[in-house]
Design an enzyme around this catalytic site. Sequence first.
Site, mmCIF file in Angstrom:
data_model
loop_
_atom_site.group_PDB
_atom_site.id
_atom_site.type_symbol
_atom_site.label_atom_id
_atom_site.label_comp_id
_atom_site.label_asym_id
_atom_site.label_seq_id
_atom_site.Cartn_x
_atom_site.Cartn_y
_atom_site.Cartn_z
ATOM 1 N N SER A 129 38.515 40.003 42.286
ATOM 2 C CA SER A 129 38.281 39.111 43.967
ATOM 3 C C SER A 129 39.409 39.680 44.621
ATOM 4 O O SER A 129 39.720 40.752 45.379
ATOM 5 C CB SER A 129 38.136 37.815 43.639
ATOM 6 O OG SER A 129 38.123 36.672 44.381
ATOM 7 N N ASP A 183 26.367 36.802 43.895
ATOM 8 C CA ASP A 183 28.295 36.003 44.213
ATOM 9 C C ASP A 183 28.101 35.506 45.343
ATOM 10 O O ASP A 183 27.331 35.811 45.881
ATOM 11 C CB ASP A 183 28.778 37.454 44.402
ATOM 12 C CG ASP A 183 30.329 37.113 44.014
ATOM 13 O OD1 ASP A 183 30.581 36.294 45.034
ATOM 14 O OD2 ASP A 183 30.972 37.839 43.852
ATOM 15 N N HIS A 214 29.925 35.761 40.284
ATOM 16 C CA HIS A 214 31.115 35.891 40.426
ATOM 17 C C HIS A 214 32.224 36.112 39.135
ATOM 18 O O HIS A 214 33.026 34.635 39.146
ATOM 19 C CB HIS A 214 31.844 35.452 42.266
ATOM 20 C CG HIS A 214 33.248 35.623 42.651
ATOM 21 N ND1 HIS A 214 33.331 36.504 42.883
ATOM 22 C CD2 HIS A 214 34.415 35.456 42.630
ATOM 23 C CE1 HIS A 214 34.767 37.259 43.668
ATOM 24 N NE2 HIS A 214 35.206 36.309 43.264
#
Length: 236
Positions: A129, A183, A214
């Site tokens: 991320s 996601d 995610h």
Amino acid sequence: MSANQPPVTADGPLLQTVERQTGESPKCAIIWLHGLGADGHDFEPIVDEFDFDQLPALRFVFPHAPMRAVTINGGYVMRAWYDIVSPDFAPGREEAEGVRESARQIEALLARENARGIPDARIVLAGFSQGGVIALYTGLRHPRRLAGILALSCYLPLTETLSTEAHRANRNVPIFMAHGHADPVIPYDLGKRSSKLLKAQDYPVQWHAYAAEHTVCMEELTDIENWLNRVLADVC
């Protein structure tokens, strides 16, 4: 300087880190950056999921991002590699100076590994991320060849500066990018577009897609393990 204080570099205190080793006298290192609001402990457990029996000892370094206010979260202070100033993914979403500051801090960790006997060519820069964003930004601009860049559930930041700032030392660095189709945090299409942009500039990107949100799923962990074994076997 107190024993409880981190070493100081030209850009300020060295980031505090969590470290794991797979054996004595590590020959290679993996610097792994966490996502927004997490900390260096977030990915520490994955070390036990990997099988690196065919490699020399490795050092995993999991730094803690600095505490900073995050605009899209109402200014709440949390661990973040940069401020996110707008909810969409238009240019300018990430605070440029925060990205650059974090890149300098990661460069300091790379230099520390050099000082501990591990050259850049034996270091993988990894992240998830926000951490993946910084891994891509830093790795592509780093002035010495790395072993690889591992960028998970993320995207390429500040694309308008890449062509002028990218360093030729990492023009052919192996890049593993992965994203979950579902996601809800960083859209799959954004990650895919980042991969295509890098491929269009002849970077050797391996793109992996998963039926996941995610997160890092078990299939992805297996693919990461195989990729790390390949890239590190070439240099360790």
